[in-house]
Design an enzyme around this catalytic site. Structure first.
Site, mmCIF file in Angstrom:
data_model
loop_
_atom_site.group_PDB
_atom_site.id
_atom_site.type_symbol
_atom_site.label_atom_id
_atom_site.label_comp_id
_atom_site.label_asym_id
_atom_site.label_seq_id
_atom_site.Cartn_x
_atom_site.Cartn_y
_atom_site.Cartn_z
ATOM 1 N N LYS A 118 81.015 70.856 88.432
ATOM 2 C CA LYS A 118 82.162 70.162 87.830
ATOM 3 C C LYS A 118 82.552 68.869 88.545
ATOM 4 C CE LYS A 118 85.599 72.929 90.262
ATOM 5 N NZ LYS A 118 86.226 74.248 90.306
ATOM 6 N N ARG A 170 96.465 81.516 92.117
ATOM 7 C CA ARG A 170 95.995 80.730 90.973
ATOM 8 C C ARG A 170 95.603 81.770 89.930
ATOM 9 N NH1 ARG A 170 91.317 76.055 91.011
ATOM 10 N NH2 ARG A 170 90.031 77.770 90.296
#
Ligand SMILES: *Cc1c(COP(=O)(O)O)cnc(C)c1O
Length: 359
Positions: free
Chosen positions: A38, A133
């Site tokens: 990414k 998260r």
């Protein structure tokens, strides 16, 4: 020098060597590696380098990137890292073999989409072991795995967690054991094999290298330690890797001697901030053709240690070149090494020319 600027230079052979080194470490522990693309928008040269370096899977957080990875003929399994958006399930089952999940509602949608597409989608259930998260809270894991286990065209292949991203929580033998215990409880409750325990990202490597990683942890998703050769707990060089895998090159468009503190009463800068200025007297300053639209200005390190990055706006980078060791003049091309954030911006900016460099 006639190569255009600003540009991002990519060194795939160095990235391949980094991948080989990190993958070997994980394989020696019996763990598979999903190499993460990414941060460089899945640039084909890097995807090929990771494959050649021994990746077991390729992982990315964006569907668009997974799509472009399949378009270059990738045969390794593809994993989606970001928790699926309910509106994206049709694309996800088409582009990803695996996804990381935390809600039964989304898993139901993935199951329907997989049934419609005539495929089997593989899901890993994410558990939050403290970083706050993604992931279900540990006491809900069994319920989620049980709920998902009944869905057609969906295979729940294991559990996973992610640390050191939002809360900065460091992977330890304790939180890794917790993940193993959660897997065992889910296994017992559902009878599913749940063979994969995906222990985390680059932040897990120090524990692994120190011999403290539970043997049951058999999967990692590794980005930065390979692509930038960094120990992400403190950004020191990761042993066995090199850090010069990407370079950013910008060009000097103005060079003038100016004071180091602005003249006049001061309000906000272009981004709504107020800056402090160090008074170094009159200095030789250069402006480069790169800015916040292309990089994180605080995240680039000049190759020449005599150059200081003073700041930047959208399109201009201001440098103090008074003590530069290299020759600096109008048109000079200045080299920088990017941090993770700067690399993320640079690969995403359409204004940055991407150049693959051999060697
Ligand atoms: C980005 C990401 C990774 C890779 O992180 P690195 O620190 O680059 O190794 C792993 N897992 C998830 C879920 C991610 O979003």
């Amino acid at each position: 020098m006639y190569i255009r600027t600003p540009r991002l230079e990519i060194f795939p052979q160095r990235i391949e060597a980094n991948a080989r080194s990190v993958v070997q470490l994980c394989h020696a522990h019996g763990a598979q590696v999903a190499c993460v693309t990414k941060v460089m928008s899945a640039h084909p040269s890097v995807v090929h380098a990771l494959e050649a370096g021994g990746a077991d899977m390729i992982a990315d957080s964006r569907i668009l990137n997974l799509q472009s990875i399949s378009n270059i003929g990738m045969t390794l399994p593809l994993m989606l890292l970001r928790i699926p958006a309910p509106s994206a399930v049709a694309d996800i089952v088409r582009c990803a073999d695996y996804s990381l999940n935390s809600s039964v509602e989304t898993l139901e949608l993935l199951s329907e989409a997989a049934e419609f597409a005539g495929v089997t989608h593989r899901a890993i259930i994410m558990v939050d072991v403290g970083d706050l998260r993604e992931g279900v809270w540990p006491d809900k894991a069994v319920e989620v795995v049980r709920g998902a286990s009944k869905l057609p065209n969906l295979e729940i292949v294991g559990v996973g967690c992610n640390l050191a991203c939002y809360g900065g929580v460091i992977p330890t033998a304790e939180n890794m054991h917790m993940l193993v215990e959660i897997r065992d409880a889910c296994r017992k409750a559902t009878g599913l094999p749940l063979d994969i325990i995906s222990g985390g990202n680059s932040a897990n490597l120090p524990l692994l290298a120190a011999g403290g990683m539970p043997k049951e942890i058999n999967h990692f998703r590794i980005g930065e330690a390979i692509t930038l050769g960094r120990n992400v707990l403190d950004r020191s060089p990761w042993p066995g890797t090199r850090q010069d895998t990407f370079r950013i090159v910008a060009e000097i468009v103005e060079i003038e001697c100016k004071p180091s503190v602005p003249i006049g009463s001061r309000g906000q800068d272009a981004f709504g901030g107020y800056s402090d200025f160090v008074d170094r007297g009159i200095r030789k300053r250069a402006i480069c053709n790169i800015g916040r639209q292309d990089v994180v200005v605080d995240g680039i390190t000049p190759e020449d240690p005599g150059i200081i990055v003073l700041g930047g706006s959208s399109d201009h980078l201001v440098l103090d070149v008074e003590e530069a060791h290299t020759e600096v003049e109008l048109g000079s091309q200045v080299v920088f090494y990017p941090s993770y954030g700067a690399l993320l911006a640079a690969t995403t900016s359409p204004y940055m020319q991407k150049v693959v460099v051999k060697g």
